[in-house]
Design a protein around this motif. Structure first.
Motif, PDB file in Angstrom:
ATOM      1  N   ARG A  18       0.742  -1.284  -0.082  1.00  0.00           N
ATOM      2  CA  ARG A  18       0.031   0.035   0.029  1.00  0.00           C
ATOM      3  C   ARG A  18       0.807   1.348  -0.116  1.00  0.00           C
ATOM      4  O   ARG A  18       0.536   2.284  -0.854  1.00  0.00           O
ATOM      5  N   ARG A  19       1.922   1.330   0.618  1.00  0.00           N
ATOM      6  CA  ARG A  19       2.811   2.480   1.092  1.00  0.00           C
ATOM      7  C   ARG A  19       3.451   2.652  -0.526  1.00  0.00           C
ATOM      8  O   ARG A  19       3.755   3.740  -0.834  1.00  0.00           O
ATOM      9  N   LEU A  20       4.061   1.560  -1.202  1.00  0.00           N
ATOM     10  CA  LEU A  20       4.657   1.762  -2.470  1.00  0.00           C
ATOM     11  C   LEU A  20       3.464   2.249  -3.528  1.00  0.00           C
ATOM     12  O   LEU A  20       4.090   3.143  -4.419  1.00  0.00           O
ATOM     13  N   VAL A  21       2.456   1.563  -3.451  1.00  0.00           N
ATOM     14  CA  VAL A  21       1.298   2.288  -4.328  1.00  0.00           C
ATOM     15  C   VAL A  21       1.267   3.834  -4.243  1.00  0.00           C
ATOM     16  O   VAL A  21       0.827   4.610  -4.972  1.00  0.00           O
ATOM     17  N   GLU A  22       1.119   4.229  -2.961  1.00  0.00           N
ATOM     18  CA  GLU A  22       0.883   5.567  -2.511  1.00  0.00           C
ATOM     19  C   GLU A  22       1.882   6.245  -3.118  1.00  0.00           C
ATOM     20  O   GLU A  22       1.740   7.493  -3.665  1.00  0.00           O
ATOM     21  N   LEU A  23       3.204   5.897  -2.872  1.00  0.00           N
ATOM     22  CA  LEU A  23       4.304   6.828  -3.355  1.00  0.00           C
ATOM     23  C   LEU A  23       4.325   6.837  -4.755  1.00  0.00           C
ATOM     24  O   LEU A  23       4.646   7.954  -5.266  1.00  0.00           O
ATOM     25  N   LEU A  24       4.040   5.620  -5.484  1.00  0.00           N
ATOM     26  CA  LEU A  24       4.166   5.754  -6.681  1.00  0.00           C
ATOM     27  C   LEU A  24       2.970   6.734  -7.557  1.00  0.00           C
ATOM     28  O   LEU A  24       3.083   7.016  -8.619  1.00  0.00           O
ATOM     29  N   GLN A  25       1.881   6.375  -6.799  1.00  0.00           N
ATOM     30  CA  GLN A  25       0.939   7.436  -7.504  1.00  0.00           C
ATOM     31  C   GLN A  25       1.179   8.723  -7.405  1.00  0.00           C
ATOM     32  O   GLN A  25       0.688   9.467  -8.199  1.00  0.00           O
ATOM     33  N   LYS A  26       1.798   9.338  -6.266  1.00  0.00           N
ATOM     34  CA  LYS A  26       2.275  10.614  -6.331  1.00  0.00           C
ATOM     35  C   LYS A  26       3.404  11.049  -7.270  1.00  0.00           C
ATOM     36  O   LYS A  26       3.457  11.960  -7.932  1.00  0.00           O
ATOM     37  N   ASP A  27       4.456  10.153  -7.314  1.00  0.00           N
ATOM     38  CA  ASP A  27       5.613  10.443  -8.477  1.00  0.00           C
ATOM     39  C   ASP A  27       5.960   8.978  -8.923  1.00  0.00           C
ATOM     40  O   ASP A  27       6.581   7.992  -8.372  1.00  0.00           O
ATOM     41  N   GLY A  28       5.503   8.646 -10.157  1.00  0.00           N
ATOM     42  CA  GLY A  28       5.651   7.326 -10.865  1.00  0.00           C
ATOM     43  C   GLY A  28       7.223   7.229 -11.225  1.00  0.00           C
ATOM     44  O   GLY A  28       7.636   6.062 -11.608  1.00  0.00           O
ATOM     45  N   ARG A  29       7.952   8.095 -11.137  1.00  0.00           N
ATOM     46  CA  ARG A  29       9.074   7.993 -11.642  1.00  0.00           C
ATOM     47  C   ARG A  29      10.268   7.903 -10.307  1.00  0.00           C
ATOM     48  O   ARG A  29      11.413   8.011 -10.606  1.00  0.00           O
ATOM     49  N   MET A  30       9.658   7.966  -9.079  1.00  0.00           N
ATOM     50  CA  MET A  30      10.521   7.955  -7.913  1.00  0.00           C
ATOM     51  C   MET A  30      11.533   6.730  -8.148  1.00  0.00           C
ATOM     52  O   MET A  30      11.185   5.639  -8.360  1.00  0.00           O
ATOM     53  N   PRO A  31      12.920   7.046  -7.999  1.00  0.00           N
ATOM     54  CA  PRO A  31      13.694   6.020  -7.996  1.00  0.00           C
ATOM     55  C   PRO A  31      13.650   4.779  -7.113  1.00  0.00           C
ATOM     56  O   PRO A  31      13.231   5.090  -5.878  1.00  0.00           O
ATOM     57  N   GLY A 156      -8.019  14.731  -9.945  1.00  0.00           N
ATOM     58  CA  GLY A 156      -8.165  14.160  -8.585  1.00  0.00           C
ATOM     59  C   GLY A 156      -6.673  13.945  -7.808  1.00  0.00           C
ATOM     60  O   GLY A 156      -5.720  13.460  -8.566  1.00  0.00           O
ATOM     61  N   GLU A 157      -6.598  14.292  -6.512  1.00  0.00           N
ATOM     62  CA  GLU A 157      -5.399  13.824  -5.812  1.00  0.00           C
ATOM     63  C   GLU A 157      -5.841  12.711  -4.669  1.00  0.00           C
ATOM     64  O   GLU A 157      -4.852  12.757  -4.037  1.00  0.00           O
ATOM     65  N   GLY A 158      -6.495  12.010  -4.830  1.00  0.00           N
ATOM     66  CA  GLY A 158      -7.003  11.039  -3.687  1.00  0.00           C
ATOM     67  C   GLY A 158      -6.028   9.841  -3.652  1.00  0.00           C
ATOM     68  O   GLY A 158      -5.479   9.579  -4.808  1.00  0.00           O
TER      69      GLY A 158
END
Length: 165
Positions: A18-31, A156-158
């Protein structure tokens, strides 16, 4: 918090997923190194987890968010399409062909009086009219198309990993 389960894999998403999905939803290019640090796992574990999320269909893709106006398509519209007769072959053909048309940003098969909403971006009002006439109203089974211009869009930013209250 309710466990989220991907319908096809039946594998629940744990706190790390869930945390990985949350982070990638905000920034899909996060290293990967940053993801691993934020989640508190080894980089190799993070890589395996993200790969698993992709393979299970939880992460469907990473996309650039393009401003249609900046690439010459400032006119956006949502077109409500209603079929007559509801023959499966008409729906299948529509589903197969319409998303590939130039300018189509998305298409939604919905319930109610409308069968599909088609979100398009065009060069001008004339190009929008031509798109509707050339690509939608003349399709087999299409009974009616109603166009609504989009004046503003709020993205949306949900967080999809948080429960709806």
């Amino acid at each position: 918090m309710a466990k989220m389960v991907h319908p096809e894999s039946n594998v629940p998403l744990d706190r790390t997923d869930r945390r990985l999905v949350e982070l990638l939803q905000k920034d899909g290019r996060m290293p990967n190194a940053t993801l691993a640090r934020e989640v508190g796992v080894a980089e190799s574990t993070c890589l395996v987890r993200v790969r698993s999320l992709r393979e299970r269909g939880v992460i469907r893709g990473i996309h650039a968010d393009i401003d249609p106006a900046m690439v010459g398509r400032p006119v956006q519209a949502m077109i409500a399409v209603r079929f007559g007769g509801h023959r499966r072959s008409h729906f299948e053909q529509f589903r197969e062909e319409v998303p590939r048309l130039p300018g189509v940003l998305s298409a939604y098969h919905v319930s109610g009086a409308t069968d599909y909403f088609v979100h398009v971006a065009c060069e001008s009002a004339d190009a929008l009219r031509d798109f509707v006439l050339d690509h939608l109203t003349n399709r087999p089974g299409v009974l009616h198309a109603e166009t609504a211009l989009i004046f503003d869009m709020l993205k949306g930013e949900g967080n999809l990993t948080e429960p709806l209250d």
